[in-house]
Write a protein that holds these residues in place. Structure first.
Motif, mmCIF file in Angstrom:
data_model
loop_
_atom_site.group_PDB
_atom_site.id
_atom_site.type_symbol
_atom_site.label_atom_id
_atom_site.label_comp_id
_atom_site.label_asym_id
_atom_site.label_seq_id
_atom_site.Cartn_x
_atom_site.Cartn_y
_atom_site.Cartn_z
ATOM 1 N N ASP A 1 43.451 35.027 38.543
ATOM 2 C CA ASP A 1 42.070 34.780 38.116
ATOM 3 C C ASP A 1 41.089 35.698 38.855
ATOM 4 O OD1 ASP A 1 42.022 33.504 40.618
ATOM 5 O OD2 ASP A 1 42.163 31.497 39.735
ATOM 6 N N ASN A 2 41.610 36.553 39.706
ATOM 7 C CA ASN A 2 40.783 37.541 40.398
ATOM 8 C C ASN A 2 41.656 38.743 40.723
ATOM 9 O OD1 ASN A 2 38.003 37.820 41.899
ATOM 10 N ND2 ASN A 2 39.540 38.638 43.316
ATOM 11 N N ALA A 3 41.136 39.936 40.437
ATOM 12 C CA ALA A 3 41.943 41.135 40.630
ATOM 13 C C ALA A 3 41.103 42.225 41.267
ATOM 14 C CB ALA A 3 42.470 41.622 39.278
ATOM 15 N N HIS A 4 41.623 42.756 42.373
ATOM 16 C CA HIS A 4 40.989 43.896 43.045
ATOM 17 C C HIS A 4 41.908 45.093 42.845
ATOM 18 C CE1 HIS A 4 38.519 41.180 45.963
ATOM 19 N NE2 HIS A 4 38.175 41.054 44.704
ATOM 20 N N ILE A 5 41.377 46.126 42.194
ATOM 21 C CA ILE A 5 42.228 47.228 41.749
ATOM 22 C C ILE A 5 41.620 48.568 42.162
ATOM 23 C CG2 ILE A 5 43.198 48.364 39.693
ATOM 24 C CD1 ILE A 5 42.938 45.450 38.392
ATOM 25 N N LEU A 6 42.451 49.427 42.734
ATOM 26 C CA LEU A 6 42.037 50.813 43.002
ATOM 27 C C LEU A 6 42.687 51.712 41.957
ATOM 28 C CD1 LEU A 6 42.337 51.152 46.899
ATOM 29 C CD2 LEU A 6 40.406 50.341 45.512
ATOM 30 N N LEU A 7 41.925 52.698 41.515
ATOM 31 C CA LEU A 7 42.421 53.616 40.491
ATOM 32 C C LEU A 7 42.373 55.051 41.004
ATOM 33 C CD1 LEU A 7 40.368 52.179 37.484
ATOM 34 C CD2 LEU A 7 42.846 52.018 37.724
ATOM 35 N N ARG A 8 43.389 55.812 40.609
ATOM 36 C CA ARG A 8 43.337 57.265 40.769
ATOM 37 C C ARG A 8 43.487 57.867 39.373
ATOM 38 N NH1 ARG A 8 47.307 57.525 46.058
ATOM 39 N NH2 ARG A 8 45.761 56.788 47.595
ATOM 40 N N MET A 9 42.530 58.655 38.986
ATOM 41 C CA MET A 9 42.527 59.200 37.639
ATOM 42 C C MET A 9 43.114 60.604 37.651
ATOM 43 S SD MET A 9 41.070 56.494 36.482
ATOM 44 C CE MET A 9 40.653 56.792 34.759
ATOM 45 N N LYS A 10 43.700 60.994 36.517
ATOM 46 C CA LYS A 10 44.159 62.373 36.389
ATOM 47 C C LYS A 10 42.977 63.304 36.597
ATOM 48 C CE LYS A 10 48.017 61.175 33.509
ATOM 49 N NZ LYS A 10 48.484 60.919 32.146
ATOM 50 N N GLY A 11 43.163 64.323 37.406
ATOM 51 C CA GLY A 11 42.078 65.275 37.648
ATOM 52 C C GLY A 11 41.344 65.013 38.938
ATOM 53 N N GLY A 12 41.610 63.849 39.573
ATOM 54 C CA GLY A 12 41.074 63.656 40.912
ATOM 55 C C GLY A 12 39.978 62.626 41.086
ATOM 56 N N ALA A 13 39.439 62.082 39.999
ATOM 57 C CA ALA A 13 38.434 61.029 40.177
ATOM 58 C C ALA A 13 39.103 59.767 40.723
ATOM 59 C CB ALA A 13 37.737 60.741 38.858
ATOM 60 N N LYS A 14 38.293 58.970 41.406
ATOM 61 C CA LYS A 14 38.787 57.715 41.976
ATOM 62 C C LYS A 14 37.986 56.552 41.398
ATOM 63 C CE LYS A 14 41.457 59.623 45.310
ATOM 64 N NZ LYS A 14 41.423 59.461 46.773
ATOM 65 N N GLY A 15 38.630 55.401 41.312
ATOM 66 C CA GLY A 15 37.912 54.260 40.761
ATOM 67 C C GLY A 15 38.210 52.957 41.461
ATOM 68 N N MET A 16 37.288 52.011 41.294
ATOM 69 C CA MET A 16 37.510 50.623 41.702
ATOM 70 C C MET A 16 37.268 49.755 40.481
ATOM 71 S SD MET A 16 35.531 50.362 45.377
ATOM 72 C CE MET A 16 36.579 49.246 46.301
ATOM 73 N N LEU A 17 38.078 48.726 40.356
ATOM 74 C CA LEU A 17 37.912 47.812 39.231
ATOM 75 C C LEU A 17 38.070 46.388 39.742
ATOM 76 C CD1 LEU A 17 39.507 48.299 35.704
ATOM 77 C CD2 LEU A 17 39.284 46.045 36.758
ATOM 78 N N TRP A 18 37.067 45.598 39.477
ATOM 79 C CA TRP A 18 37.118 44.189 39.852
ATOM 80 C C TRP A 18 37.072 43.354 38.585
ATOM 81 C CZ3 TRP A 18 32.233 40.989 41.146
ATOM 82 C CH2 TRP A 18 32.576 39.679 41.508
ATOM 83 N N ALA A 19 38.082 42.513 38.406
ATOM 84 C CA ALA A 19 38.074 41.565 37.291
ATOM 85 C C ALA A 19 38.191 40.172 37.866
ATOM 86 C CB ALA A 19 39.235 41.840 36.340
ATOM 87 N N SER A 20 37.281 39.290 37.480
ATOM 88 C CA SER A 20 37.301 37.949 38.062
ATOM 89 C C SER A 20 36.852 36.915 37.055
ATOM 90 C CB SER A 20 36.379 37.890 39.285
ATOM 91 O OG SER A 20 36.460 36.620 39.899
ATOM 92 N N GLN A 21 37.505 35.789 37.090
ATOM 93 C CA GLN A 21 37.073 34.646 36.270
ATOM 94 C C GLN A 21 36.577 33.509 37.160
ATOM 95 O OE1 GLN A 21 40.904 34.558 34.407
ATOM 96 N NE2 GLN A 21 40.151 35.399 32.478
ATOM 97 N N VAL A 22 36.421 33.820 38.451
ATOM 98 C CA VAL A 22 36.008 32.792 39.402
ATOM 99 C C VAL A 22 34.779 33.214 40.208
ATOM 100 C CG1 VAL A 22 38.367 31.894 39.619
ATOM 101 C CG2 VAL A 22 37.565 33.649 41.222
ATOM 102 N N ALA A 23 34.021 34.159 39.696
ATOM 103 C CA ALA A 23 32.864 34.677 40.435
ATOM 104 C C ALA A 23 31.629 33.854 40.066
ATOM 105 C CB ALA A 23 32.649 36.149 40.104
#
Lengths: 365, 365, 365, 365
Positions: free
Chosen positions: C225-247
């Protein structure tokens, strides 16, 4: 300092504002009309006993006579106690920094004006909202034509702290709702004058006529607590001004919108570090205090980089710091509200009362 | 549908709004006063050729005679073409859903009123902003006393699309600034009536008197493009209303603030899924459409959970869906603006013009 | 339509979205796996009894055989019932518009992909947030280089409706927290896939690797019900993604920030008619839907002028209208999420689960 | 004061902050490591020549020996010059108020810790954002259980001033991007430590492990300018922390969200006078600084009524005023960040670097 003893509100604000840029030192005071309270307050603030006075006239005289006498005095008493101290210090050749509105009547205001004209000392009226960096920048932008010819002014100053009859022991509310101490105006004097001053400061326009519909919504209140005002400015711009102390949900909602034929701006005192600016036909821009793009102006009156919010006290401090410069002969004080702003405010209060008494008619300046 | 042919704006909006809840089908139309354009527009919209009319009178007659004739008609023509079609369809016993303002004169408006009273058919005026869920909830909240006695109303409707003289070929601007087609009011008719209607809809209060300072800022404009209006409501509340088409930076800035002795609300059409609500002495609350807490009301007129924004078209659809209910005998149409709202709007326009012509004097209803 | 019977949520949304631009008509359905409910739902929606089916396979076969059979089907069932209907209709040569996420497993997803490749029919996945006009404009802006090289992506999708164990009879919550019907992902599947899709749609970048820290905060919950995610994209960009159903306090808080070496944007689904855009070294701009300046793009997918808010349903309608164009051979469907977006979403879900099971390690694509 | 000579930034901030409540007087300084500059700076600030030192060790010794020697020193040098002066003054029995981060290495940090433990003098680390009134109130609210058990922390500190390689002569940028003077961390040290400190200060939770994905986006930069960090807190809460100096459009975007099983809060440093608070199942509330309802707490650390914004300098001043209280034996300094916060910050920096060097792995505390 005259006024600002224990239990006062605006005196403490003036003291912080004068201190922020380290340009003033508080060394003397007539902090209360009650001798005991004056002495106790002075002690708390580190004023030497021999420079704590029970009477402002005595203070003006004594300080003027001292080698190390004060250069400037802050007058932070209720409205009915502005004129006499201002005149006394001006006559003693001591610079005066006076809280607003100027006085409780146009007659008193004219007496202060005469004293200002006769004195070598400077006179500054703390319409402190003019000290906000982005308000000064807005003035610059309008001066240099970014908005084109001004057409419409929308000014609001809405609070809710007087939405009910206040507790008996609320000192701040008590004098502000007492015509003897506040003058005939309630909301129009306490906050309406700020809104008008902000509008004229930013646009450089003067009122030509106004029409007011005043109301005292709270039963038993002797002064207005809500004012609906239409403005006609010299040159053809039109304005609306709403001042209210009964707008539930509003804390200190002073906002200004100015719209010209080339651009428009909006600003909100509660979040003063942003200025919305739109050139006609382009996207809205968010100008920040000293930030990118058009941000140059505001940066001249700011202490920390954009993104670090400055607030009410820093805006107030800008007025004090400019006053210090003026006293020191640096700068021309062009951004400082003075006796003219005071007289304009007094006209505003009296015209509002006259208009409303006549059922809501136009009153020319 | 009468009007709404190729190049029209509001006709397409009505069509989407009527379709969203699947309660209406478009089967006949007099979409343009030009026969060719009417036919071409009908074809585009899938209207059978035999039900595309070049004349609204013919349409009213023919449809009333058909077994499968239309039950209701939408009138989406410029203002000067509201009254005659409305009367024709009402006389034919066909329900009328008419765009606002009602007509271009009080005289015409009275003729429509007479037709409404004489007809068995219903009459709905699309003051569509009343369809926003949180506006309906605000009305409920005030009705049940959440704000206490209303003291102050602040209504604004500010746009900037007419800040300069529009291009020659801007059809929307052309008729709106032509007194023959729009009526004597410019901003006051096109948007001022919406602001007034929103204020009276939400508060349940009627205007007792108004005072207007109208202006045509753009050179050569024959109607007002900026209006500053003071309101006195029956029962003692006071209001301010600003309508402008020259407020650079404003797209469709319709906002409403209502302040009573127990609470206050604020709402902004550009972000309509939130309502700010404050009970005196408590923190400000952000009420969402169908959301937690006080959100019940708005949820009755919404299609998706809170957090999924609904907008202008859904608000408009609520008016259509309620009209369908009313026609089907379900519900009492209490939330639907009708002939009374139309007459109030016409009074507003004419009183504004009269007040302003007299230099800004009070005009009673 | 398959699914979307009484008590369903997303089916009604699809129906409105398909109707707004008048490009679809609902004529057949297998609205429920329960025959009785299917029939009752069909009746309510005006579907003829002979085109209401109790089984999607029967529907695909029967409709493919009819002269006037459906051209496209919407699949709006819970996740575990996406693959089989999609394949059945694709095999029958009927275009498929399918809700997301694609399926409950990569294995199923690959079966759908094979069916898409083998079929002459089109496949559209309703990642509806890509339909928001300003999201499409953001994509255009990035494509043409307004932001320069993308460095950082910040995506959030935060809700609070599952902050407590839901009531027993909450149908929407029940299937979404049941791994059998929702797939192994909870928040990551239901809303995380939307956030990822939005990020890749707008930036045009693909994920190269991710790392996830999933949590089921509510006792007894079988999916995250809560997800903390780091992303690495092709080409070098970086990302963060937060998905939550309890915020707690978040309704449907889907936000996106994209930052390049020349500019940055920010967007919030709850107020989707504004896009914040900053060129490095210039003031922040507020771009509106079809408004001044950079507003061109969004105006292509909008129905009313800027300042009149559009919302969730209109964004959803854009996906349907583009699907109609694609089916009719108009346009190339370049803005429509399809099978690739579906597979990317399935990889995302499975990679998140794998990463988190391993204690939070990087998983490559 | 040590550091803070001409051309410095944070020194002036410390001086204003210490002055606002009139609890400190600046009487001595080693304002620069260049003797000439130290003297010139001292003169400007009104420090007597005999109390302007070219060397901090000399200053510590001389001031400790004076009857009227300083009671406390502010250390406002670049990071690599924190440890030695701090130790020197602590050893001299003079209270230390030190800028953050504590030092450039854990080894140095431990030396400071030893000196703090051995000294009778107090040590305060100016994590100034803890001085914001609503941040302190948020801490109170969480302490008393308003949010229930904390589940999720979302902290961000995003700026854009280093989005390009700065001009050669930008003194602030120069030392912050030089590992020798800033320590091995770039964004993580300069702003990431603030974000972490804010999160732990407000929630009362300590980090148990972290995982970092650091990046230097600007070519040639020797330290990180963007950091994506996952946090696991003792007790089970999870967090995300984003620190960036290349997020175009962000000035000083420090924001905090904390979500528990009963409630959630959100706060934004750029508009710090509001705190969003939601109890699960109730409408969102906007808490103001000392305002109605839950506003009690913040009012304890504020100088003007709600609606009058306070900002960065006032928050900073609260740290100084509390330090004065602590020195005077008033209060327990419970709200003051000290050596523990400093060590936590050093662990954070070093763990981030270690994690990122290992490709993004978990590092336990």
């Amino acid at each position: 300092m005259v006024g600002g003893g224990q239990g006062a509100f605006i005196g403490a604000v003036h003291r912080i504002a004068s201190r922020i840029d380290d340009r003033f030192e508080l060394v003397a005071g007539a902090l209360s009309s009650t001798a005991e309270k004056a002495a106790a307050s002075a002690k708390e603030l580190g004023i030497a006993p021999d420079r704590s006075y029970a009477d402002f006239r005595e203070m003006a005289k004594a300080e003027a006579a001292r080698e190390d006498g004060i250069e400037a005095v802050s007058i932070v008493t209720p409205n009915h106690m502005h004129a006499d101290p201002a005149i006394a210090f001006l006559e003693a050749g001591i610079h005066v920094i006076c809280d607003k509105p100027l006085t409780v009547s146009m007659e008193e205001a004219e007496r202060v004006r005469a004293a200002v004209e006769a004195s070598s000392a400077k006179f500054v009226l703390t319409h402190n909202y003019t000290g906000y960096p982005l308000i000064r920048q807005a003035r610059q932008m309008i001066e240099r034509g970014d908005l084109g010819t001004i057409r419409v002014i929308q000014a609001r100053y809405a609070q809710d702290w007087l939405a009910e009859a206040p507790e008996e022991d609320n000192k701040q509310a008590a004098w502000r709702t007492d015509p003897k101490r506040a003058g005939g105006g309630g909301a129009i004097g306490d906050i309406g004058t700020h809104a008008l001053n902000l509008a004229t400061f930013v646009t450089g326009l003067e009122p030509e006529a106004l029409l007011a519909d005043l109301e005292s919504f709270v039963p038993g209140r002797a002064v207005d607590d809500n004012a609906h005002i239409l403005l006609r400015m010299k040159g053809g711009a039109k304005g609306m001004l709403w001042a209210s102390q009964v707008a539930v949900g509003k804390e200190n909602g002073l906002t200004l919108g100015v719209f010209g034929d080339k651009g428009g701006i909006e600003w909100d005192q509660e979040n003063p570090n942003y200025l919305t600016f739109t050139r006609f036909g382009e996207p809205r821009q968010i100008i920040t205090r000293g930030g990118a793009g058009l941000g140059g102006g505001a940066g001249d009156w700011t202490r920390v980089p954009p993104g670090h919010p400055e607030g009410y006290l820093e805006g107030f401090a800008n007025v004090y710091t400019d006053a210090a410069d003026l006293i020191r002969g640096k700068g021309d004080g062009a951004l400082l509200p003075g006796i003219d702003a005071g007289l304009e405010g007094m006209w505003f209060i009296e015209a509002c009362i006259e208009s409303s008494r006549n059922g809501g008619t136009w009153v020319k300046r």
